[in-house]
Design an enzyme around this catalytic site. Structure first.
Site, PDB file in Angstrom:
ATOM      1  N   HIS A   1       7.526   5.673  -0.607  1.00 13.89           N
ATOM      2  CA  HIS A   1       6.196   5.624   0.034  1.00 13.89           C
ATOM      3  C   HIS A   1       5.127   5.457  -1.053  1.00 13.89           C
ATOM      4  O   HIS A   1       4.801   6.414  -1.760  1.00 13.89           O
ATOM      5  CB  HIS A   1       5.959   6.903   0.844  1.00 13.89           C
ATOM      6  CG  HIS A   1       4.649   6.940   1.579  1.00 13.89           C
ATOM      7  ND1 HIS A   1       4.554   7.259   2.917  1.00 13.89           N
ATOM      8  CD2 HIS A   1       3.377   6.694   1.175  1.00 13.89           C
ATOM      9  CE1 HIS A   1       3.285   7.214   3.290  1.00 13.89           C
ATOM     10  NE2 HIS A   1       2.544   6.885   2.246  1.00 13.89           N
TER      11      HIS A   1
ATOM     12  N   HIS B   1       1.507   2.735  -2.349  1.00 12.75           N
ATOM     13  CA  HIS B   1       0.460   1.775  -1.922  1.00 12.75           C
ATOM     14  C   HIS B   1       0.079   0.931  -3.130  1.00 12.75           C
ATOM     15  O   HIS B   1      -1.014   1.073  -3.676  1.00 12.75           O
ATOM     16  CB  HIS B   1      -0.769   2.520  -1.405  1.00 12.75           C
ATOM     17  CG  HIS B   1      -0.525   3.322  -0.164  1.00 12.75           C
ATOM     18  ND1 HIS B   1      -0.790   2.834   1.092  1.00 12.75           N
ATOM     19  CD2 HIS B   1      -0.013   4.571   0.012  1.00 12.75           C
ATOM     20  CE1 HIS B   1      -0.463   3.756   2.000  1.00 12.75           C
ATOM     21  NE2 HIS B   1       0.008   4.815   1.367  1.00 12.75           N
TER      22      HIS B   1
ATOM     23  N   LYS C   1      -3.240  -0.993  -3.209  1.00 10.83           N
ATOM     24  CA  LYS C   1      -4.486  -0.249  -3.476  1.00 10.83           C
ATOM     25  C   LYS C   1      -4.589   0.216  -4.927  1.00 10.83           C
ATOM     26  O   LYS C   1      -5.669   0.548  -5.395  1.00 10.83           O
ATOM     27  CB  LYS C   1      -4.534   1.025  -2.621  1.00 10.83           C
ATOM     28  CG  LYS C   1      -4.681   0.845  -1.142  1.00 10.83           C
ATOM     29  CD  LYS C   1      -4.898   2.227  -0.490  1.00 10.83           C
ATOM     30  CE  LYS C   1      -5.178   2.103   0.988  1.00 10.83           C
ATOM     31  NZ  LYS C   1      -3.975   1.846   1.796  1.00 10.83           N
TER      32      LYS C   1
ATOM     33  N   GLU D   1      -2.240  13.282   8.756  1.00  7.86           N
ATOM     34  CA  GLU D   1      -2.668  13.600   7.383  1.00  7.86           C
ATOM     35  C   GLU D   1      -3.993  14.344   7.467  1.00  7.86           C
ATOM     36  O   GLU D   1      -5.050  13.840   7.096  1.00  7.86           O
ATOM     37  CB  GLU D   1      -2.790  12.299   6.564  1.00  7.86           C
ATOM     38  CG  GLU D   1      -2.897  12.564   5.063  1.00  7.86           C
ATOM     39  CD  GLU D   1      -2.895  11.294   4.234  1.00  7.86           C
ATOM     40  OE1 GLU D   1      -2.679  10.191   4.791  1.00  7.86           O
ATOM     41  OE2 GLU D   1      -3.135  11.394   3.016  1.00  7.86           O
TER      42      GLU D   1
ATOM     43  N   ASP E   1       3.100   8.009  -3.161  1.00  2.00           N
ATOM     44  CA  ASP E   1       1.887   7.668  -2.406  1.00  2.00           C
ATOM     45  C   ASP E   1       0.916   6.900  -3.308  1.00  2.00           C
ATOM     46  O   ASP E   1       1.326   6.012  -4.029  1.00  2.00           O
ATOM     47  CB  ASP E   1       1.260   8.924  -1.788  1.00  2.00           C
ATOM     48  CG  ASP E   1       0.547   8.621  -0.466  1.00  2.00           C
ATOM     49  OD1 ASP E   1       0.622   7.475   0.002  1.00  2.00           O
ATOM     50  OD2 ASP E   1      -0.079   9.534   0.110  1.00  2.00           O
TER      51      ASP E   1
HETATM   52 ZN   LIG Z   1       0.492   6.678   2.171  1.00  2.00          ZN
END
Ligand SMILES: [Zn+2]
Length: 433
Positions: free
Chosen positions: A75, A77, A80, A229, A327
């Site tokens: 998981h 990103h 980003k 979240e 993350d």
């Molecule tokens: Zn995430």
């Protein structure tokens, strides 16, 4: 230290019971046993209990150093990643992150910008010892048309070094535009991706989840959710996802990330949700670094009072597959991070108490995420498997998890790789207005 000849014998290494299926030995209370590993032509040809008398004269004696399989980070990103210098989070809150990222995406995420930052992230992950990685891709229009082709070419470029997967990312309200969502699901299927959405408590959540499941079934896609979240006890979308999986008879893999609010809910509600999650066959990934950063952030500058992570111990006790992952990295959702799964595991141990006993928690960064990502044979050390592993300095959990292990040796296909990390200055040109 590791020969480039392609054939060598590592003697006196420490392997962990949870990550060496098929290896019969006497393990200590920390789950370790001393072993000898033979590497030939990029593969592990044998793992045997360590015997000094049996090792050949040219064996490399590692004096009890720990060897783990290369990491699986399920998981992230990387679309980003590293935008922090040009778009910081103004107040460290979740809303601050959402707004800052949205503005940066609209203004700056050209194919070239996304590709450069993705490549930077992957070079770091590779140097730290990651072998497979799933990223979410912001897929709100028109970004899906920019990021998915970049991802597809990045996956080709990195094939053989990092197995890349991608899941689309959009708020659940985006599913209300049925025609557009159907087009997106088709695009994701064409890229052999995973269908992903962010769930929260909208009035039509059940109807929208049904649409998500029906598109996944139509295209044979696995699912990946960001759920709850938040510290809001009323956020129960994890339970709604489990119920939707059951009534849709879904047979693919489902991974659900975060589930923070679960840790704030009354015990009876928690038990009911976890029973459904287990029955529906969901896997859960906790993101301890991001959760510590964003959850319980207080506008009045008072101190956070909870850890933000979900109930992994209770999940594991029910047989729910659980993982931890990176993350975000250096973006408004998390100001730090470098896709180093040893750092994630170290923080998970401290935040989630993966210790006393350690048990099979090491699987959370290896075997379990590999299974969720359908990557057979990854995240373990086994005879016949590829020689992809990390040699650490630490000889025990307390040694391994007390230092950053910046001098670890990453071996891929039997050879030590160049572990040079990319220089931040490479990104400077992307950070100017
Ligand atoms: Zn995430």
């Amino acid at each position: 230290m590791i020969p480039t000849s392609g054939y060598y014998h590592l003697a006196n290494v420490r392997v962990h019971r949870s990550l060496t299926p098929g290896f019969i030995a006497t393990f200590d209370t920390d789950g370790f046993a001393l072993a000898d590993i033979v590497v030939a032509d990029g593969k592990i040809s044998a793992i045997t209990p360590h015997k000094k008398s049996k090792a050949p004269a040219d064996a490399i004696d590692l004096a009890g150093r720990i060897i783990l399989p290369c990491f699986v980070d399920c998981h992230t990103h990387i679309d980003k990643g590293h935008i922090w210098p040009r778009k910081p989070n103004p107040d460290g809150t979740f809303m601050g992150a959402l707004n800052a990222t949205g503005a940066d995406r609209a203004a700056r995420w050209s194919a070239e910008d996304v590709a450069k930052r993705m490549d930077f992230s992957l070079r770091s992950a590779y140097a730290h010892g990651t072998k497979a990685l799933r990223t979410h891709l912001d897929s709100v229009p028109p970004q899906e048309e920019i990021s998915w082709p970049v991802f597809e070419s990045m996956r080709e470029t990195w094939r053989g070094r990092i197995e890349l997967q991608a899941a689309c990312l959009l708020g659940i309200e985006g599913v209300r535009d049925k025609e557009w969502f159907e087009r997106l699901a088709k695009r994701v299927a064409a890229a052999k991706g995973v269908l992903g959405v962010v769930t929260y408590m909208v009035p039509d959540l059940e109807e929208l989840l049904d649409k998500v499941f029906s598109e996944a079934i139509k295209h044979g896609l696995d699912l990946d959710f960001h759920a709850d979240e938040t510290d809001d006890v009323a956020a129960i979308s994890l339970k709604k996802i489990a119920e939707a999986a059951l009534w849709n008879g879904f047979e693919g893999n489902i991974l659900v990330g975060h589930c923070c609010s679960l840790a704030r809910q009354p015990d009876l509600d928690v038990l009911d949700t976890l029973d459904k999650v287990a029955k529906a066959g969901l896997a859960v990934v906790s993101l301890p670094l991001c959760n510590l950063y964003l959850q319980d952030r207080r506008a009045d500058q008072t101190t956070p009072r909870w850890r933000g992570v979900t109930l992994l111990h209770e999940m594991k006790a029910r047989g729910i597959p659980v993982a931890v992952a990176s993350d975000n990295t250096r973006d408004p959702f998390y100001a730090y991070g470098d896709l180093d799964m040893l750092e994630v595991y170290r923080m998970a141990t401290r935040t989630l108490h993966f210790d006393h006993p350690v048990g099979d928690w090491p699987q959370t960064v290896a075997t379990t995420p590999a299974k969720v990502m359908r990557l057979d044979g990854l995240g373990m050390l086994a005879a016949g498997g590829s020689a992809d592993f990390i040699i650490f300095k630490g000889r025990s959990w307390t040694e391994l998890l007390s230092r950053p292990e910046s001098d670890r040796i990453v071996v891929r296909d039997g050879k030590a790789i160049d572990r040079q990390l990319p220089d931040y200055a490479e990104l400077d040109e992307l950070m100017v207005d």
